[in-house]
Write a protein that holds these residues in place. Sequence first.
Motif, PDB file in Angstrom:
ATOM      1  N   CYS A 105       5.815   0.886  -2.836  1.00 53.33           N
ATOM      2  CA  CYS A 105       4.690   0.441  -2.015  1.00 53.33           C
ATOM      3  C   CYS A 105       5.226  -0.313  -0.799  1.00 53.33           C
ATOM      4  CB  CYS A 105       3.762  -0.460  -2.832  1.00 53.33           C
ATOM      5  SG  CYS A 105       2.898   0.420  -4.153  1.00 53.33           S
ATOM      6  N   TYR A 132       0.835  -1.197   0.000  1.00 54.37           N
ATOM      7  CA  TYR A 132       0.000   0.000   0.000  1.00 54.37           C
ATOM      8  C   TYR A 132       0.875   1.255   0.000  1.00 54.37           C
ATOM      9  CZ  TYR A 132      -2.922  -3.701   1.951  1.00 54.37           C
ATOM     10  OH  TYR A 132      -3.552  -4.891   2.170  1.00 54.37           O
ATOM     11  N   ARG A 133       0.201   2.368  -0.376  1.00 55.65           N
ATOM     12  CA  ARG A 133       0.769   3.702  -0.165  1.00 55.65           C
ATOM     13  C   ARG A 133      -0.204   4.488   0.693  1.00 55.65           C
ATOM     14  NH1 ARG A 133       1.613   3.642  -5.854  1.00 55.65           N
ATOM     15  NH2 ARG A 133       3.822   3.351  -6.431  1.00 55.65           N
ATOM     16  N   CYS A 134       0.341   5.308   1.587  1.00 53.82           N
ATOM     17  CA  CYS A 134      -0.548   6.181   2.346  1.00 53.82           C
ATOM     18  C   CYS A 134      -0.761   7.473   1.561  1.00 53.82           C
ATOM     19  CB  CYS A 134       0.016   6.459   3.736  1.00 53.82           C
ATOM     20  SG  CYS A 134       1.476   7.510   3.770  1.00 53.82           S
ATOM     21  N   SER A 135      -1.652   8.321   2.022  1.00 51.41           N
ATOM     22  CA  SER A 135      -2.065   9.507   1.264  1.00 51.41           C
ATOM     23  C   SER A 135      -0.925  10.497   1.059  1.00 51.41           C
ATOM     24  CB  SER A 135      -3.230  10.201   1.987  1.00 51.41           C
ATOM     25  OG  SER A 135      -2.848  10.552   3.310  1.00 51.41           O
ATOM     26  N   VAL A 194       0.726   2.497   6.690  1.00 51.00           N
ATOM     27  CA  VAL A 194      -0.206   1.789   5.813  1.00 51.00           C
ATOM     28  C   VAL A 194      -0.949   0.682   6.550  1.00 51.00           C
ATOM     29  CG1 VAL A 194       1.143   2.319   3.755  1.00 51.00           C
ATOM     30  CG2 VAL A 194       1.594   0.189   5.016  1.00 51.00           C
ATOM     31  N   SER A 195      -0.783   0.580   7.867  1.00 53.02           N
ATOM     32  CA  SER A 195      -1.436  -0.495   8.616  1.00 53.02           C
ATOM     33  C   SER A 195      -2.952  -0.425   8.500  1.00 53.02           C
ATOM     34  CB  SER A 195      -1.018  -0.449  10.089  1.00 53.02           C
ATOM     35  OG  SER A 195       0.351  -0.753  10.234  1.00 53.02           O
ATOM     36  N   ASP A 196      -3.504   0.802   8.442  1.00 56.01           N
ATOM     37  CA  ASP A 196      -4.961   0.948   8.393  1.00 56.01           C
ATOM     38  C   ASP A 196      -5.545   0.501   7.051  1.00 56.01           C
ATOM     39  OD1 ASP A 196      -5.019   1.885  10.963  1.00 56.01           O
ATOM     40  OD2 ASP A 196      -4.930   4.001  10.388  1.00 56.01           O
ATOM     41  N   PHE A 197      -4.710   0.367   6.013  1.00 51.69           N
ATOM     42  CA  PHE A 197      -5.216  -0.041   4.704  1.00 51.69           C
ATOM     43  C   PHE A 197      -5.338  -1.556   4.584  1.00 51.69           C
ATOM     44  CE2 PHE A 197      -3.100   4.060   3.934  1.00 51.69           C
ATOM     45  CZ  PHE A 197      -4.151   4.764   3.389  1.00 51.69           C
ATOM     46  N   SER A 198      -4.639  -2.272   5.427  1.00 52.78           N
ATOM     47  CA  SER A 198      -4.598  -3.724   5.306  1.00 52.78           C
ATOM     48  C   SER A 198      -5.828  -4.349   5.956  1.00 52.78           C
ATOM     49  CB  SER A 198      -3.328  -4.276   5.960  1.00 52.78           C
ATOM     50  OG  SER A 198      -3.329  -5.679   5.935  1.00 52.78           O
ATOM     51  N   ARG A 248       4.147  -2.265   3.240  1.00 54.16           N
ATOM     52  CA  ARG A 248       3.154  -3.113   3.892  1.00 54.16           C
ATOM     53  C   ARG A 248       3.267  -2.937   5.405  1.00 54.16           C
ATOM     54  NH1 ARG A 248       5.904  -9.053   2.699  1.00 54.16           N
ATOM     55  NH2 ARG A 248       7.915  -8.638   3.720  1.00 54.16           N
TER      56      ARG A 248
END
Length: 723
Positions: free
Chosen positions: A61, A50-53, A154-158, A63
């Motif tokens: 990317c 993931y990428r954060c905003s 990016v923890s919140d995207f997983s 993780r």
Amino acid sequence: MWTWPLFYFAACDLGYYKSSPGDQLCSKCPPFSLSDTLASQICECDTNYYRCSTDPPSTACTRPPSAPINLISSVNGTTITLDWSPPRDTGGRRDVTYNVICRRCAWDAGQCEPCGGGVRYTPQQMSLAKTSLTVANLQAHMNYTFWVEAVNGVSDFSLEQRMFSTVNITTNQAAPSQVVVIRKEKTAENSVTLIWQEPDQPNGIILEYEIKYFEKDKEMQSYSTLKAKDTRAVVTGLQPSTRYVFQVRARTSAGCGRFSQTVEVETSKGMALRYDTMTIVWICLTLISGLIVLLTVIICKKRHCGYSKAFQDSDEEKMHYQNGQITLAESKVYVDPHTYEDPCQAVRDFAREIEASRIKIEKIIGSGEFGEVCYGRLKIPGKREVPVAIKTLKVGYNEKQRRDFLSEASIMAQFDHPNVIHLEGVVTRSKLTMIVTEYMENGSLDTFLRSRDGHFTIIQLVSMLRGIASGMKYLSDLGYVHRDLAARNILVNSNLVCKVSDFGLSRILEDDPDAAYTTTGGKIPIRWTAPEAITYRTFSSASDVWSYGVVMWEVLAYGERPYWNMTNRDVINSVEEGYRLPAPMGCPTALHQLMLDCWQRDRNERPRFSLIVSILDKLIRNQEHLKLSSTLNRFTHPRLDRGLFDFASCATVDDWLDSIKLGQYKDNFLMGGYRSLGMVMRMNINDIRRLGISLIGHQKKILTSIQIMRAHLINTLGPRMHL
């Protein structure tokens, strides 16, 4: 007219991207991303990346991180400290922080619930930048589970479950909580009656309450204290028409709680007296004359009739603070129960009597000199049960055996420290005589370490040593000399907290195979005892420091027997000639040097326990000093244990391996190119591991043998020999 080449405006191929239209070149997709269409303006992240905003398109990317590692805990009453190391995989990011989740679990069924709002986290519970945390205001004698998770941007995207490490701890005894409600019952000219409620969390049996009082605005000039057994007290000796400030706190065997909030009470007015000046003068003269006569009578009585205790103020009942200086009773000093004419009186003075009906014995866990050692539970009135260890006195004892059995209880009852075994009380008024102590789940330290060889980090081992040193500092400050400090007499609970125990030296050593008779009679543990104590039976805190150095060696060697198979006589002679135990395998140089300091021949040169605690604290805070270990350590004129290593008959590597019963590794040494003992003696632990010898016990045995061979050659050829 000039035109740009077409390739400047060509669409980006697969695997490339251009963040905006224009003449800039296409860029290759960053790691862990891919563009699967032509003319991509951004590369999409791979699965689970993931990428954060705030990450630009050119950023790789990432993780979520893996779980933190090496999570350890230390418990001090109802406060715990958690320490951990960063995760092995940070997910490719540097913005890693940590969250700590606390859950309180019941004893009976593993039912857990959030710890609640009363718990205090320092510095904070969530988004921790550092890898340590202190948690306070926990309940006493309660099970807790702590989850420590690492998170990044990016923890919140997983959608996957977050990785975390867990640790289970059990809190120890603790001081009671604050007395909250205190109020005035009645007042008089010279007294005030106060009543209050028991603390919400007594954390044990309330032994007494302490009332602190002083005139308003005069606390820095004078204050007094009064002790009470119940939740009511009458404070006397006050001045009429004066406003006083009162505070109350409770005390259990674990210590005092915090003082309550202040409450102000004004005493009643005195009767107005109206006399002229001459009358007042006559009254004063009369009072002075009467005082002189009274003093004369008292002096006469003291000279002819002895001094009556009735004229003494009890230091236990009141304490005064005058002219900026506080006057206290003398600091607490250990009282030897054997000095009592009736040793049973010492038990009554120091130990708390427990009703036998409050104890439930569940199983036998061992045996002692006087009877069985059991596991059970103690019911505290108004509270839940707590696990305890119970020493019982076998049937058919005589009165002397009973006194000897209870003498250890009267010693333990005087101690109150997180690293000294805690006495709950004794049972003397029933058919079965018992000593009840806190339960230590992991048993004795030496056995515990031998069953878990190589399982702990160096920080965990140093934390254990720090706890033992802290307990010994406390005992030393009280003036108590242990005389039998060894890993077998250290107990370990489920939180790896080590506590000094076994305060019955005189009787226990009678059947100890490590003890030897001295010229003055009695037995002492030779392998743990300082030279002056062996020769002259001179025991002191300094001789305990020597023993502590041997305990350090035992801990770093995972419970190995000090001096291996050497006889007691060989140990005495070797130590007298200057031999000192070599560093165990993987022992940091700083720790072995501290051992050597504890083994100074001159007892005045040995460090005090307060200094040892300070040194270990610094090593824990500066862990880089614990990463350095020395393979060639300092030896001075050693004597060899011929029963373990007989080098006289060793001419080859094969002979040497046969002598230490590890002949199965002959091919390993041959394939590694070690064809002579001279080459072997240059080996270190990494060389041994490279030969494919994976068993830790065999690695330690080989390294110890090499160290002793080196020491033998140094002793034979001189200290300037170069290996």
